[in-house]
Design a protein around this motif. Sequence first.
Motif: not given
Length: 124
Positions: A26-39
Amino acid sequence: IVHLPNAALLSAPLTNNSELGVRRSDVEVRLTDPDLSVSHGLPAIAQAVPGVLTDPAVDVMLVAIEPSRVVLRLRFWHEPLSSLTVTSAVVETVGRDLRTRGVAATVTSPEAFTTAWGPTSART
């Protein structure tokens, strides 16, 4: 012959990472912008990393949504003995992709730290 001290067997579970011929990391990705489209493109980015198996395919799991961040977990499969190499490459590749797109994020793998240094060891 493999010698395992009794204390090691009693204090921690013994895991056979090669029994099935594949291993999930597993790799965890923490995005500072709550916009899920980048995922949306992240599984394909991770899937393209050498050593990541195509079956089962990479998937992304939503772990947390907060007002100022989103936490995702990328899950991928690889050969058992390539865990550190492949996981490190996934962290680097996903981080580079997000940075190139201008997305503020932190990409980590707690598994790589545990595997490389042991859960209670400290780096020196």
